[in-house]
Design an enzyme around this catalytic site. Structure first.
Site, PDB file in Angstrom:
ATOM      1  N   ARG A  34       0.849  -1.194   0.000  1.00 28.23           N
ATOM      2  CA  ARG A  34       0.000   0.000   0.000  1.00 28.23           C
ATOM      3  C   ARG A  34       0.887   1.247   0.000  1.00 28.23           C
ATOM      4  NH1 ARG A  34      -5.473  -1.058   1.675  1.00 28.23           N
ATOM      5  NH2 ARG A  34      -6.154  -2.659   0.217  1.00 28.23           N
ATOM      6  N   GLN A  39      -0.441   2.234  -6.386  1.00 29.57           N
ATOM      7  CA  GLN A  39      -1.905   2.370  -6.362  1.00 29.57           C
ATOM      8  C   GLN A  39      -2.558   1.895  -7.659  1.00 29.57           C
ATOM      9  OE1 GLN A  39      -2.803   6.405  -5.268  1.00 29.57           O
ATOM     10  NE2 GLN A  39      -2.673   5.978  -3.076  1.00 29.57           N
ATOM     11  N   ASP A  42      -3.020  -1.915  -7.623  1.00 27.35           N
ATOM     12  CA  ASP A  42      -3.655  -2.485  -6.442  1.00 27.35           C
ATOM     13  C   ASP A  42      -4.970  -3.174  -6.810  1.00 27.35           C
ATOM     14  OD1 ASP A  42      -4.745  -3.103  -3.987  1.00 27.35           O
ATOM     15  OD2 ASP A  42      -4.117  -1.242  -3.032  1.00 27.35           O
ATOM     16  N   SER A  45      -7.889  -3.153  -4.199  1.00 26.73           N
ATOM     17  CA  SER A  45      -8.642  -1.896  -4.151  1.00 26.73           C
ATOM     18  C   SER A  45      -9.600  -1.777  -5.329  1.00 26.73           C
ATOM     19  CB  SER A  45      -7.675  -0.703  -4.137  1.00 26.73           C
ATOM     20  OG  SER A  45      -7.008  -0.619  -2.900  1.00 26.73           O
ATOM     21  N   TYR A 141      -3.825  -1.772   6.936  1.00 22.10           N
ATOM     22  CA  TYR A 141      -4.877  -2.775   7.063  1.00 22.10           C
ATOM     23  C   TYR A 141      -5.370  -2.853   8.509  1.00 22.10           C
ATOM     24  CZ  TYR A 141      -3.407  -4.512   2.464  1.00 22.10           C
ATOM     25  OH  TYR A 141      -3.107  -4.629   1.134  1.00 22.10           O
TER      26      TYR A 141
END
Length: 294
Positions: A34, A39, A42, A45, A141
């Site tokens: 993360r 990003q 990911d 996500s 997390y």
């Protein structure tokens, strides 16, 4: 050969060993760090965004009433009350979607840091009074909480859920079974016709009595739904987003001069996702000692 995929490494260690034995370089997209640079890669996500959205629509389909308050000549219909358990990516998207549909939305999470995010989307943050509570890992997390905190959490949620119409649970802890947050006692205190969507059903579930791929109706008339691969119900967007995540990951490792793949194990993104290389399991969480340089 290289395998880049959602490999479910925590539950499929047999596959990791087989890939190592075959001399395959493998990368688990679930283990993407993360960090801002990662990003666009990911997968959790991108897929969780869609899961949170779809869960709200599925709940609306199963619910016997509408979401928004409606004032009519025949009387006023009250808004549905929705509670989201777990304000990660899926939870935040669920909050936003339910709010857009006119519901009164509240959310619970063990991480106090997400309170402002919940409020920015128009939700109310359900707080459990505990000065020592900090349920966030260094990677952002959620983590397992103390028994004392869990007792306070259970008391608070039981009170809130008794007034709730729809519950969507999204709480997961990497590498662990999903924590049971909504107990049988809480479900028994909910109103007939209430709907629960357990997005953690694939990891054992956040809700007592949830069964993967099934809809369970309790004695007091509450529907508990454990969707299986919910993003497949929005397959076009899920596929497009997953493909872009993979493309961004692969592009990172293309040697532009030679036109070949060259995985740099000193790159944090590569190091934290690489499971096997050169006939060995290299990820320390799954039996490897360290990732070789190169």
């Amino acid at each position: 050969a290289a395998i880049i995929a959602l490999l479910d490494p925590y539950d499929r260690k047999d596959i990791i060993e087989k890939m190592a034995a075959a001399g395959v370089s493998s990368f688990a997209m679930e283990l993407m760090p993360r960090i801002s640079r990662a990003q666009s890669m990911d997968v959790l996500s991108s897929q969780s965004n869609l899961a949170g959205y779809r869960a709200v629509l599925d709940a609306a389909h199963e619910f016997g009433r509408i979401y928004p308050m409606m004032m009519t000549a025949a009387g006023t219909l009250p808004p549905a009350r929705v509670v989201i358990v777990g304000a990660g990516v899926a939870g935040l998207q669920a909050i936003a979607t339910a709010k857009r549909l006119g519901a009164v939305v509240s959310a619970f999470d063990v991480r106090p840091a997400v309170k402002e995010q919940v409020q920015s989307l128009g939700g109310t943050f359900i707080e459990v009074e505990d000065d020592a509570a900090d349920g966030e890992t260094a990677g952002g997390y959620a983590k397992e909480m103390s028994d004392e905190y869990k007792a306070k959490q259970a008391a608070k949620l039981k009170e809130v859920l008794a007034k709730t119409d729809i519950v969507i649970t999204t709480a997961l802890i990497p590498g662990r079974p999903a924590p049971e947050i909504v107990t049988a006692d809480m479900v028994a205190g909910m109103k007939p016709g209430s709907v629960i969507i357990d997005l953690a059903a694939e990891r054992g579930g956040n809700v007592a009595g949830a069964k993967l791929g099934e809809t369970v109706v309790t004695d007091n008339g509450v529907k508990i739904i454990g969707p299986e691969n919910i993003t497949s119900s929005v397959a076009t967007d899920a596929t497009a987003m997953y493909a872009k995540n993979l493309l961004n990951f692969i592009t990172l490792s293309v040697d532009k001069e030679k036109g070949t793949l060259a995985f740099n194990a000193e790159d944090q993104i590569i190091a934290e996702t690489m499971l096997t290389r050169d006939g060995k399991v290299v990820h320390p969480k799954f039996g490897g000692e360290e990732v070789a340089n190169g």
